[in-house]
Each structure stands twice: as C-alpha cells, then as structure tokens.
Scaffold this active site. Structure first.
Site, mmCIF file in Angstrom:
data_model
loop_
_atom_site.group_PDB
_atom_site.id
_atom_site.type_symbol
_atom_site.label_atom_id
_atom_site.label_comp_id
_atom_site.label_asym_id
_atom_site.label_seq_id
_atom_site.Cartn_x
_atom_site.Cartn_y
_atom_site.Cartn_z
ATOM 1 C CG ASP A 71 -1.946 1.094 1.204
ATOM 2 O OD1 ASP A 71 -1.966 1.865 0.224
ATOM 3 O OD2 ASP A 71 -2.732 1.182 2.154
ATOM 4 C CG ASP A 281 -3.553 4.429 -2.420
ATOM 5 O OD1 ASP A 281 -2.729 3.552 -2.096
ATOM 6 O OD2 ASP A 281 -4.565 4.677 -1.755
#
Length: 425
Positions: A71, A281
């Site tokens: 992440d 992201d």
C-alpha cells in the site's frame, strides 16, 4: 451484502540479477478470493477494495512467512499478532527471538504519522500502544515493535518497526485467510521502503492476466524505454487535508480521445486547506476524481460512447458507492467495442487509459442477456473524499517507478507480461 468473487494479486519472492546491476524482483501471481472490505487507516480512502496487491516475505527469528498488502497510500506497516480466529494467519512474536517491543519512552513512539487516529500512548507495561481506525468504523490496536524483515530469500534483511496488532479486525474472513497485515510504502519515516533504505522501487501490472512484478532498486532496463517523470509535490506547511508523505503529483488536464475537458487548471490544484491533492495509491483499485471533474469526464465519455454502448438505466445502482456510470453489454459479445481513450495529463508525464481498463465487468450482475460494466472512474465526492486518487487498475501495463531520491514518479507504457519474461520471472 452479496459476496462477489474478485482477483487478488499475490507476490512471491525471487531474487534476480541483470548483467550490470543487482536488483530484487518479486513476480506477481493471481489468486481468486471473495471480496470484502479492506481496513484502511483514517484520512485515506473509505471504500471497499476488491483487488489487492500483496507481497510475501518472512519476519522474525526463526523466520515466519507472512503476506502483506502492498500500500503506497499508508505509512506504518502492521501484522496481525496472536489471532484468536483459527482461519486468520498471524505473526507470533513469542516465537521470534529477534522480536523487540518498543517502549513508550522511545522516540519512535512519538513519531508523527497520519495512520494513527490518536497519538500513540503507554500501556500498563510501559510499551508503545497504537490505535488504528478504519473506514468501516472498526478499529485495531496493539503495540509498536521491531523485528527482522527478510525479502528475496534472505538477500535483504533489516530490523523494521511495525505494529503488532491483535484486536478489532472486521474484514472478510476469506480475505483474512490470505493476508497477515499491511505493508506501508509511502514516504513517511516509518514506511517499509524508508526503513529498508531503498532509494527507489518499481512495479508493473499486466492487463491481460493480472500478473506482473515488483522491483526494489534501479531497473536500468533499456527495453523499458525512456520514462516520463512527474515531480512529487512538496508542501512544507501542515494543512488539515493534505497528506505530506503521500505520493502526490500534479494533475493538470484530462482528455477524452483528443478532446480536452473544459476545466480551469486551478480545479486540479490543492486549495488553502490542502483538499484536492492528487495521490498515486497502489492500495486503491480504481481512480477517483473530485465531483466537478468527474461530472465533466462522465458527460464527455457518455457523449463519445452514445452510439456504441447502452447505458444501464438504473439510477440507484452505484458500484462501490462512487461509480454511477454503468452500461449493459451483451454477454454474447466476445470483446468490448472500440472505446475513446482517457488521458490523465500530469506535469511532465501522461497516463493514457484505454480499452478494457475503462470498463469493469461487475461480477454477478446480469440484466437479461446483458452483463453490467461500470466506468472505472468514480466520484470522490460521493465518498466524502477530498482528493484525486490514481488507482492501480489504471496503472496496468505501465512501468511505475517511485524515485524517492529525486522525488519523482516515472511512467512508461510497457507490456508487463512481456517484462516478466524478459527479466526471467
């Protein structure tokens, strides 16, 4: 909620070498799992993630195998410790001789990170206690600790700070059975990539079979071609809605085919509160735009597809809470029609989204003899988000280089399945 079946990307470690430089390469493989909400820290993205990038590595002495969600939108890495549920994988700190809890008097305990809903504090044993809050209103808590993290078959070993969390998880049990925690990869001092000291990392996700690779270090592949770089945006003054350790770039324009959306440049710039930043992201599946920009894109895409696609006339159907432009496509149709491209123009670089990356088939949704496909851009206003977010679905077949040394992100169009074959993974 109906349980649907989606793809989860699974990374397995392998060490590879080129003729000129050593690098660490991790090939991507696919695995089917049912969908479910993936817990996220506060001030991030409050929507469900049905496709996650995960990396397998080992932690502790002797090493324990763990699988963590990759992440780039989070800082602190965490592992589930001492799980009370038999189906959940967990890291057991009592079995690691190198495990070391962090005391609340340690400077690490006072390090500022936006991942904490409240500042870390002392527990009854004088250990650093952390609480992470999630979008589904649940929370998890545990202690900060350090241990040996090993990737690439032990080629890279480092003592790394992470959260050893042991309560409050509410994500889907089948998804839990695949992952042990989360690997924070943003620019914060406690992120995994910062602690390991990698100056850059890259990944490439295939658009055909969702395979690909993750690489730590300098690629130096001539066949990748020249990368187009866009600088990371730096803001020194703390602002309430601006994440200063995110991979923030400047989105300047959006085009549908060759037609630029009639929007002022200022609409893409963060305002005085920091709202409106553009983040890259890997923990997000699709791309989300602020309301006025999304509306303009939706209108133009509808206009250019009016003769080739049939709109789903169901105002109450909104996929993942923010994607309200959906179509009916005959299940007998082998391929989608020729679609207009959508180009995201950044400062110095451009990302072109085309073909099947523009429409996502919603599993389980059938209307007569038609399947339901939704536009892979969503309205962040519907999720009460204050940012533009570039998800990994639109990064397929793009070589993504995160250069921390030079504070920039590089893009290059690449067939990622071929890239894996060239490197030998």
């Amino acid at each position: 909620m109906k349980v649907l079946c989606f793809l989860c990307l699974l990374l397995q470690t392998k060490l590879c070498f080129s003729s000129t430089t050593q690098m660490l390469v991790l090939p991507l493989k696919t695995q089917l799992i049912p969908s479910g909400p993936l817990s996220r820290p506060p001030n991030r993205l409050p929507f469900h993630h049905n496709v996650t990038l995960t990396v397998s590595l080992s932690v502790g002495t002797p090493p324990q195998n763990v699988t963590m969600v990759l992440d780039t939108g989070s800082e602190l890495s965490w592992l589930r410790c001492n799980s009370t549920r038999f189906y959940q994988p967990a890291f057991d700190p009592t079995k690691s001789s190198s495990y070391s809890p962090i005391t609340c008097s340690s400077p690490t305990c006072t390090t500022r990170t936006q991942d904490f809903s409240i500042p870390a504090s002392c527990d009854t044993n004088n250990l650093c206690h952390a609480v992470l809050s999630y979008a589904d209103a649940s929370s998890s808590e545990g202690n900060l600790a350090s241990d040996l993290f090993s990737i690439g078959g032990g080629s890279e070993i480092s003592t790394t700070v992470f959260g050893c969390m042991d309560s409050g998880y509410s994500s889907n049990s089948d998804e839990d059975s695949k992952t042990t925690g989360l690997m924070g990869m943003n620019r914060g001092s406690l992120s995994f990539v910062s602690q390991m000291g990698f100056p850059k990392f890259s990944y490439c996700i295939s658009g055909s079979d969702f395979s690909g690779l993750l690489l730590f270090g300098d690629a130096n592949f001539t066949w990748v071609g020249p990368l187009n770089y866009t600088p990371l945006i730096q803001i020194s003054t703390p602002l309430p809605y601006f994440d200063r350790v995110a991979y923030t770039v400047q989105l300047e324009r959006i085009k549908v085919s060759d037609k630029e959306l009639p929007l002022p440049k200022s609409i893409f710039e963060p305002d005085h509160t920091g709202a409106g930043q553009t983040m890259v992201d890997s923990g997000t599946q699709f791309t989300f735009l602020l309301g006025p920009v999304y509306s303009a894109l939706k209108k133009e895409f509808l206009n250019q597809t009016s003769r080739i696609l049939r709109v789903l006339e169901e105002p109450n159907f909104v996929f993942q809470g923010a994607m309200d432009l959906c179509y009916r496509v005959p299940t007998s149709r082998p391929t989608l029609p020729q679609l207009p491209t959508v180009s995201l123009v950044f400062r110095g670089a451009e990302m072109m989204v085309s073909g099947k990356r523009l429409l996502y088939r919603v599993p389980g949704e059938i209307r007569g003899s038609d399947s339901v496909y939704c536009f892979t851009f969503g309205n962040s206003d519907l999720m009460a988000m204050e940012a533009y977010v570039i998800g990994h679905h639109h990064q397929q077949n793009v070589w993504m280089e995160f250069d921390l040394e030079k504070s920039r992100i590089g893009f290059a169009q690449v067939q990622c399945d071929l890239a894996g074959h060239r490197i030998g993974v």
